[in-house]
Scaffold this active site. Structure first.
Site, mmCIF file in Angstrom:
data_model
loop_
_atom_site.group_PDB
_atom_site.id
_atom_site.type_symbol
_atom_site.label_atom_id
_atom_site.label_comp_id
_atom_site.label_asym_id
_atom_site.label_seq_id
_atom_site.Cartn_x
_atom_site.Cartn_y
_atom_site.Cartn_z
ATOM 1 N N ARG A 60 3.151 -0.761 -9.572
ATOM 2 C CA ARG A 60 3.719 -1.904 -9.380
ATOM 3 C C ARG A 60 2.954 -3.294 -10.063
ATOM 4 O O ARG A 60 3.296 -4.255 -10.744
ATOM 5 C CB ARG A 60 3.837 -2.480 -8.141
ATOM 6 C CG ARG A 60 5.214 -1.727 -7.308
ATOM 7 C CD ARG A 60 5.358 -2.340 -6.016
ATOM 8 N NE ARG A 60 6.810 -1.846 -5.749
ATOM 9 C CZ ARG A 60 7.452 -2.007 -4.225
ATOM 10 N NH1 ARG A 60 6.487 -2.653 -3.570
ATOM 11 N NH2 ARG A 60 8.536 -1.784 -4.049
ATOM 12 N N LYS B 45 16.542 9.782 6.242
ATOM 13 C CA LYS B 45 17.623 9.090 7.008
ATOM 14 C C LYS B 45 18.809 8.672 6.468
ATOM 15 O O LYS B 45 18.870 8.055 5.516
ATOM 16 C CB LYS B 45 17.045 8.132 8.052
ATOM 17 C CG LYS B 45 16.070 8.411 8.970
ATOM 18 C CD LYS B 45 15.624 7.107 9.711
ATOM 19 C CE LYS B 45 14.520 7.524 10.667
ATOM 20 N NZ LYS B 45 13.988 6.331 11.344
ATOM 21 N N GLY C 161 11.038 4.421 -2.893
ATOM 22 C CA GLY C 161 9.514 4.313 -2.761
ATOM 23 C C GLY C 161 8.852 5.884 -2.966
ATOM 24 O O GLY C 161 8.084 6.057 -3.735
ATOM 25 N N GLY D 126 13.934 -0.473 -1.478
ATOM 26 C CA GLY D 126 15.026 -1.263 -0.701
ATOM 27 C C GLY D 126 15.794 -2.026 -1.950
ATOM 28 O O GLY D 126 17.075 -2.197 -1.888
#
Ligand code: ADP
Ligand code: 3PG
Ligand code: MG
Length: 409
Positions: free
Chosen positions: A38, A210, A366, A389
């Site tokens: 990043r 998930k 990520g 996200g």
């Protein structure tokens, strides 16, 4: 509507520019930065601004500090999340001095800001060290906005957040130029093409832990792609929803408040994706997660006493074949517990297939981005998003308040 970028800023010699970046980088337990992606991704914007004679005030959050930010011991308790280590890596990567500010706002910071010379860089302390960042405080935002003559958002990874530095600060900077940096511009261009006019056939690859974290993303993806391959821990929930045995594999069971159970979600997604979804046909399973010598491949159902940790070889071959037929591939979520080398084969094989494919390849998330980097394949993808996200929410179609504050072209 396309957004103004740093190329629309006009003459910057002698001006100060406030740049919001996402330097929320992963760190190990001793606070060492373990991945600089990043930081590197923001350099083109920062270097350009310095080259044209601006002085930079750079700001980011780091991690999620714990406790009440107004409490007396808050800073001491969260000292691990100071920007100190990030500043060191930033300095090395930029190849110029970077001053670390003695805080986020306040008289001491104002003094350093006033003294900044063209070509100099000041990195503010972790924005989340100030209660105003999360509470979206207007005075806090006003002070940050007053530090510069222009505001730049180059923090794609944080664009789904409405923290002060993302929304209230550009709002307070109205009247001054408010633009996106080169990283945000590139991310938006690639993701917009993906959402509006992707080369077909288009393939989605989904994995990770998930389903409940990603339902919106999965639904959106299903409406756009011609086919979806599923792997990783989430595949066991889908297999269970089909009535298949999954042994003791990881499987979400608890419903989040006000939501359907993960199993109900999986059933709905399977119905929605009829004819499009492909699930693993074999699995690498273990008796004991900590002992990879107990690993074996099973086809079809997973027997009791075994847990799935990766897709199997037949699934790898099937997925490689599907990747080779696609003109566009979007991938989010590892195919297995790839952090453990013996269970990384499926994730690596998918990454390699994408790297060698003729298709346009876009990777987001990520852990997925980390995996691709770790395999040394990031450069071979069309695009590896810096968003976790933010990537998921943008593809889902969520409008970002942060971008609404940026000037239209
Ligand atoms: P991303 O951050 O790319 O969106 P996720 O956060 O959804 O991805 O999931 C990544 C995590 O899922 C990884 O840490 C990986 O170890 C875990 N995972 C994937 N497959 C399995 C599996 N079969 N068993 C246990 N963990 C798994
Ligand atoms: C991220 O890593 O997804 C962004 O930096 C946002 O961080 P957050 O989830 O702590 O808001
Ligand atoms: Mg993750």
């Amino acid at each position: 509507m396309p957004k103004k970028t740093i190329h629309d800023l006009g003459e910057l010699r002698g001006k100060r520019v406030l740049v919001r970046v996402d330097f929320n980088v992963p760190m190990d337990e001793s606070g060492n930065v373990t991945n600089e992606r990043r930081i590197v991704a923001a350099l083109p914007t920062l270097k350009h601004l310095l080259d044209v004679g601006a002085a930079l005030v750079v700001m980011s959050h780091l991690g999620q500090p714990e406790g009440d930010p107004t409490a007396a011991d808050f800073l001491q308790k969260n000292s691990r999340l100071s920007m100190k280590r990030v500043a060191e890596r930033f300095r090395e990567r930029l190849g110029r001095p970077v001053h670390l500010a003695p805080g986020v706002v306040g008289p001491a910071v104002q003094q350093v800001v006033q003294r900044l010379q063209p070509g100099e860089v000041l990195l503010l302390e972790n924005l989340r060290f100030h209660p105003g960042e999360k509470s979206k405080n207007a005075e806090f935002a006003q002070e940050l906005a007053s530090y510069a003559d222009a505001y730049v958002n180059d923090a794609f990874g944080t664009c789904h957040r409405s923290d002060a530095s993302m929304v209230a600060v550009p709002n307070a900077a109205r009247g001054k130029p408010r633009v996106v940096g080169l990283l945000v511009a590139k991310e938006l261009e690639i993701l917009n093409t993906l959402l509006t006019n992707p080369p077909r056939p288009m393939l989605g690859i989904l994995g990770g832990a998930k389903v409940s974290d990603k339902v919106g993303f999965i639904r959106s993806l299903l409406s756009r792609v011609d086919r979806v391959l599923i792997g990783g821990a989430m595949s066991y929930l889908f297999l269970k929803a089909q009535g298949k045995g999954i042994g003791s594999s990881f499987c979400e069971t608890k419903a989040k408040e006000g939501q359907k159970t993960p199993l109900e979600m999986a059933q709905e997604i399977l119905e929605l994706g009829k004819g499009k979804i492909i699930l693993p046909i074999d699995h690498l399973v273990v008796k004991d997660l900590k002992d990879s010598s107990t690993a074996t491949v099973v086809e079809g159902e997973i027997p009791d006493g075994f847990a799935g940790v990766d897709i199997g070889l037949k699934t790898i071959a099937l997925y490689q074949d599907e990747i080779n037929k696609a003109a566009t591939v979007v991938w989010n979520g590892p195919m297995g517990k790839f952090e453990d080398e013996p269970y990384s084969k499926g994730t690596r094989a998918v990454a390699e297939a994408l790297a060698n494919a003729k298709a346009t390849t876009v990777v987001g998330g990520g852990e997925t981005a980390e995996a691709v980097e770790e395999f040394g394949l990031a450069e071979k993808m069309t695009h590896v998003s810096t968003g976790g996200g933010a990537f998921l929410e943008y593809v889902e179609g969520t409008p970002f308040k942060a971008l609404a504050e940026i000037d239209d072209k």
